[in-house]
Motif scaffolding. Sequence first.
Motif: not given
Length: 267
Positions: A84, A87-89, A186, A189, A192, A194-195, A198
Amino acid sequence: MKKVVLITGGSSGIGKSVGEFLTDKGFVVYGTSRNPDKIKNHSFPLVALDVNNSATIEAAVAEVISKEGQLDVLINNAGMGITGPIEETPTQEMRKVFDTNLFGAIDVMKAVLPQMRKQQSGLIINVTSIAGYMGLPFRGIYSATKGALEIVTEAIRMEVKNFGVEVTNVAPGDFATNIASGRYHTPVFENSPYKKVYQENLDLMDAHVDSGGDPIEMAKAIYKVINTSKPKIHYKVGDFMQKFSIVLKKILPDKVYEKLLMNHYKL
């Protein structure tokens, strides 16, 4: 006398392959699992152990010593993955992986050392990862846990050498195991930033595991280490490029190496 081996995380994957191989070679092997009663058709015995529960660690080690009167080799193999954007984990999930991959391994070492010191002999093999030699995007926390275990091994190795105990690291690359199914992901999202990248990297990671090497290569490497009178501090087991990536990090300027990684991960 046959050497007695304890393998944490011995119910599947690398741990199971190593246990089967060493059993065939005549070692007395005990694996561990959080729920050994649920594991069927296993070729070597499993004892109950959860690396996040010190009471189970002490009980498992005591059980093996009680049955065999000795404990010669610990293979610290239990671990878990995490993916993940950092930042989002959730930080809580990061701590769980550190508890398992780092502090769990340390607690098992602490449990076996009194017996090995009493014997004035013993070998501890910490299974780390080639990913522990570099910060990989979307696997940064996993890399950090394995890198930390490498450093801890370097330190404790010096602390216990005078007791006749050897400690070493064996770092695998990508092997075809079920690690992907057991790691914390993670979520990708919808909103996100990062979508896209990621998701692409998740697909790439899973492809690397699916096409990874046969875990028997790790078993052969560990068998060789056990039969080495003075083990090295670090061993790497993987394909040429995985091992060569560590060499490149040592010789290339930091930003050049970073650029290579970013190109590889399409960042």
